[in-house]
Design a protein around this motif. Structure first.
Motif, PDB file in Angstrom:
ATOM      1  N   PRO A 164       6.096  16.804   2.310  1.00  0.00           N
ATOM      2  CA  PRO A 164       5.335  15.825   1.527  1.00  0.00           C
ATOM      3  C   PRO A 164       6.228  14.619   1.221  1.00  0.00           C
ATOM      4  N   MET A 165       5.686  13.444   1.435  1.00  0.00           N
ATOM      5  CA  MET A 165       6.481  12.234   1.196  1.00  0.00           C
ATOM      6  C   MET A 165       5.577  11.103   0.744  1.00  0.00           C
ATOM      7  N   ILE A 166       6.197  10.107   0.165  1.00  0.00           N
ATOM      8  CA  ILE A 166       5.526   8.858  -0.188  1.00  0.00           C
ATOM      9  C   ILE A 166       5.754   7.884   0.964  1.00  0.00           C
ATOM     10  N   VAL A 167       4.710   7.167   1.375  1.00  0.00           N
ATOM     11  CA  VAL A 167       4.840   6.176   2.441  1.00  0.00           C
ATOM     12  C   VAL A 167       4.461   4.818   1.865  1.00  0.00           C
ATOM     13  N   VAL A 168       5.355   3.868   2.020  1.00  0.00           N
ATOM     14  CA  VAL A 168       5.149   2.531   1.450  1.00  0.00           C
ATOM     15  C   VAL A 168       4.975   1.537   2.588  1.00  0.00           C
ATOM     16  N   MET A 169       3.851   0.824   2.567  1.00  0.00           N
ATOM     17  CA  MET A 169       3.555  -0.155   3.603  1.00  0.00           C
ATOM     18  C   MET A 169       3.473  -1.537   2.979  1.00  0.00           C
TER      19      MET A 169
ATOM     20  N   LEU B   5       0.863  -1.179   0.000  1.00  0.00           N
ATOM     21  CA  LEU B   5       0.000   0.000   0.000  1.00  0.00           C
ATOM     22  C   LEU B   5       0.899   1.228   0.000  1.00  0.00           C
ATOM     23  N   VAL B   6       0.585   2.164  -0.860  1.00  0.00           N
ATOM     24  CA  VAL B   6       1.453   3.323  -1.084  1.00  0.00           C
ATOM     25  C   VAL B   6       0.644   4.599  -0.876  1.00  0.00           C
ATOM     26  N   TYR B   7       1.046   5.378   0.133  1.00  0.00           N
ATOM     27  CA  TYR B   7       0.453   6.704   0.327  1.00  0.00           C
ATOM     28  C   TYR B   7       1.196   7.687  -0.558  1.00  0.00           C
ATOM     29  N   THR B   8       0.455   8.359  -1.430  1.00  0.00           N
ATOM     30  CA  THR B   8       1.032   9.467  -2.191  1.00  0.00           C
ATOM     31  C   THR B   8       0.460  10.756  -1.613  1.00  0.00           C
ATOM     32  N   PRO B   9       1.295  11.773  -1.438  1.00  0.00           N
ATOM     33  CA  PRO B   9       0.842  12.958  -0.712  1.00  0.00           C
ATOM     34  C   PRO B   9      -0.105  13.808  -1.550  1.00  0.00           C
ATOM     35  N   PRO B  10      -0.832  14.728  -0.902  1.00  0.00           N
ATOM     36  CA  PRO B  10      -1.697  15.648  -1.652  1.00  0.00           C
ATOM     37  C   PRO B  10      -0.877  16.357  -2.715  1.00  0.00           C
ATOM     38  N   GLY B  11      -1.455  16.520  -3.881  1.00  0.00           N
ATOM     39  CA  GLY B  11      -0.768  17.219  -4.966  1.00  0.00           C
ATOM     40  C   GLY B  11       0.101  16.338  -5.837  1.00  0.00           C
ATOM     41  N   TYR B  12       0.221  15.054  -5.479  1.00  0.00           N
ATOM     42  CA  TYR B  12       1.121  14.182  -6.251  1.00  0.00           C
ATOM     43  C   TYR B  12       0.763  14.179  -7.737  1.00  0.00           C
ATOM     44  N   ASP B  13      -0.505  14.036  -8.051  1.00  0.00           N
ATOM     45  CA  ASP B  13      -0.914  13.994  -9.460  1.00  0.00           C
ATOM     46  C   ASP B  13      -0.897  15.369 -10.121  1.00  0.00           C
ATOM     47  N   LYS B  14      -1.084  16.404  -9.330  1.00  0.00           N
ATOM     48  CA  LYS B  14      -1.182  17.754  -9.902  1.00  0.00           C
ATOM     49  C   LYS B  14       0.192  18.326 -10.251  1.00  0.00           C
ATOM     50  N   ASN B  15       1.230  17.749  -9.693  1.00  0.00           N
ATOM     51  CA  ASN B  15       2.587  18.281  -9.870  1.00  0.00           C
ATOM     52  C   ASN B  15       3.473  17.206 -10.484  1.00  0.00           C
ATOM     53  N   PRO B  16       3.233  16.875 -11.739  1.00  0.00           N
ATOM     54  CA  PRO B  16       3.853  15.665 -12.307  1.00  0.00           C
ATOM     55  C   PRO B  16       5.358  15.759 -12.505  1.00  0.00           C
ATOM     56  N   LYS B  17       5.954  16.889 -12.144  1.00  0.00           N
ATOM     57  CA  LYS B  17       7.423  16.968 -12.200  1.00  0.00           C
ATOM     58  C   LYS B  17       8.041  16.784 -10.819  1.00  0.00           C
ATOM     59  N   ASP B  18       7.247  16.927  -9.775  1.00  0.00           N
ATOM     60  CA  ASP B  18       7.817  16.878  -8.427  1.00  0.00           C
ATOM     61  C   ASP B  18       8.211  15.452  -8.055  1.00  0.00           C
TER      62      ASP B  18
END
Lengths: 394, 394
Positions: A201-206, A149-162
């Motif tokens: 903002p970070m990605i969290v992988v479980m 399970l992967v948490y992607t932070p708010p804005g992940y899709d809106k900022n495709p270069k980040d």
């Protein structure tokens, strides 16, 4: 297929159905003093009890039957937070049909959520929300498709270069990859910390903290199993993390794929795994967190993996000498975080506290966190995460 | 906290633990003829039975106790696919600690997966995989945060300029937004169809099919509840879909936000909801699928929402006249898909079959699909999805 309009259940004493109940179920019901009323309809049963996690109290609690065949009991005030529990129905442990179940003790287990007044850091709030994504990947180590399970932070899709740093976050023994988002509410803790700019903002992988090598017998984890040692228990999972999971995550998500932007933390067994894996791979991780993780400094010994058979913590030899050169360790590792709840069993408190003290006295930079009044349960780990995450990647 | 090395369980007759078992549990065990052995240790119990979904057989099946206190039974050959089940332990329905639970019947319920030889369309395969994302959104209709599960197709993140059509896909009564990915394995069906170019890449949105307006009493769904009517039952959910969910999805994902690229389908109650909602909103949807959805053509009548009290299907008046002008309907609606399993209860088969026939005779273009030998259960709906999805957005 059936529909009716029913009033919302509410007991006369203003107790409220637990947030963990299935929709419409009036019990478990939480009272103002955090005592909990449980009920089960079982007209033919001879004995019914409630038992569960430490924070519920000293149970099991005998229930009494009314004329309608419904058994009930109101337990003493519970510790705030999430508790596993179950009924013992004529000697058999069974779930409560009124509650959601959560994977714990190696099986689906009922849970009850007891509110903590003033603690809103794990509530869903009107802030931008990340997503929790089910990511399937093929493990060469185990030969199987695994789900993280992967948490992607708010804005992940809106900022495709980040690009983002990554925290790998592991559950405890008997639990699985769903624990941190269901019992732990990690996604809301992250959302709230990020919204208030307390955390990057970070990605969290479980991931699922069990692994068996291709064509090997299964490694079984769970209550009642005998002893093992850390290498036997965790080396296949170590290979999954290093050789399967991290490459898959780095290929699939916009990570910053270097050690300065990678952390690992875990609770209980997950804390043991974190120390075992990260201290072998300081080229891969710069941030390390062990949440109520038993201290097992001799990775080869045949000893219980719960910290009960504890040797003095020798900073020169523990974990294969990872701490033997404190200044080298300090220059390499950005964070070593150890935590424990003050009402956890003695072997956790003493083992973790002594290790933290020994490391500090030896000159290793360590952050030690105590959760006041909480047990070896999820409220400790929610607080831990809320303290740990702001310290990452800053 | 405990670790051991244990041999993989395998019964002497070469039966295999079900894929739905918790890790390490030897039962339920599936035999070559699709009979199933269930066990439960309950030394003090007086009676234990197994009961469950139609595909398990005519049960409940009495279990017998051995000298060790373990009760067991081998049931007759089951229908292939996923079946809910439970033990009746001294009169109380309880879950099997050896199986995963799945949300059904308004609560967490044990499930058992029986393989269908040769049916690999819902297996995880070595093809590109989409993700299933938990997406939280605030509903103005209900005043609450709601969770939808969103399948994004393989390549979604790699192609940040591409936009996709959307299928809204709903569960049945007593189930929730997790049903299609856990019981239904919809993500693997989509992955496999997309990999073989049988289906267009699409986003699939699975919402929780219950809604109560702000400050209104809860609408309760589930077995044993009394009657309602479609408008009372579904109008709040209709507003959630139209005014809350779709705008949120269109704002959050790279959709093609027009009717020609939006479908809705659902199973059983979700099929009723689909017809109710889409036929009110042909400006929003061009593709419509009802999978084992009871036909309830009079939206205002007080009648059971399971199709048992069936009036003749009058294509002029049904669903407020939505089909009254077949050529207008045909020019507007790209797909009207109705399906049913051949061993479903009579009210489903006859109601759906008669409606499909009446529509066809009236000149409405309708696709009618029968799943051979399957009941009002998930194997029917997996097959349905596998037939339906390739017909969308082509």
């Amino acid at each position: 297929m059936i529909v009716e309009v029913a009033p919302t259940a509410r007991a006369a004493d203003q107790s409220s159905p637990a947030a963990s109940n299935v929709p419409g179920a009036p019990t478990p019901s939480i009272h103002a003093d955090r005592s909990i009323t449980f009920t089960l309809k079982a007209p033919e049963a001879r004995t019914v009890q409630v038992a569960g996690g430490d924070g519920l109290g000293a149970g099991p609690f005998p229930m009494t039957k009314d004329a309608d065949g419904t058994w009930s009991v109101t337990t003493p005030p519970a510790v705030a937070g999430f508790h596993y529990y179950w009924f013992v129905l004529d000697g058999v442990s069974v779930n409560d049909p009124s509650s959601e179940t959560f994977f714990g003790y190696g099986k689906e287990t009922s849970g009850v959520e007891v509110p903590e007044p003033g603690a809103d850091y794990y509530a869903i709030a009107d802030v931008p929300h990340g997503e929790v994504r089910a990511k399937w990947y093929l493990s060469k180590t185990t030969g199987e498709w695994r789900r993280a399970l992967v948490y992607t932070p708010p804005g992940y899709d809106k900022n495709p270069k980040d690009r983002y740093p990554v925290l790998i976050l592991q559950h405890g023994s008997g639990e699985d990859e769903t624990g941190w988002t269901r019992q732990g509410r990690a996604q809301f803790i992250l959302d709230n910390l990020i919204a208030s700019a307390k955390a990057a903002p970070m990605i969290v992988v479980m991931d699922r903290g069990y692994a068996t090598r291709v064509a090997s017998p299964a490694v079984k984890f769970g209550p009642g199993s005998p002893l093992g040692n850390a290498k036997l228990a965790f080396s296949a999972f170590e290979d999954v993390i290093i050789h399967d999971l991290i490459p898959s995550i780095d290929a699939s998500y916009r990570t910053i794929p270097d050690r300065e932007h990678r952390a690992m933390a875990g609770l209980s067994m997950g804390g043991m795994q974190t120390l075992f894996i990260t201290l072998h791979h300081l080229d891969t991780f710069a941030y390390i967190g062990s949440l109520s993780g038993p201290i097992v400094p001799d990775l080869d010994s045949k000893q219980p993996l719960d910290g009960t058979h504890r040797a003095p913590f020798d900073t020169k030899t523990a974990y294969e000498g990872a701490f033997a050169n404190p200044s080298a360790f300090n220059s390499r590792v950005k964070l070593l975080w150890l935590g424990v709840g003050t009402v956890e069993p003695e072997q956790f408190r003493t083992g973790i506290g002594e290790a933290a003290l020994a490391l500090e006295e030896a000159g290793v930079r360590v952050t030690y966190f105590e959760s006041k009044g909480t047990a070896h349960e999820w409220q400790t780990w929610r607080r831990d995460l809320n303290d740990l995450v702001p310290r990452l990647f800053r």
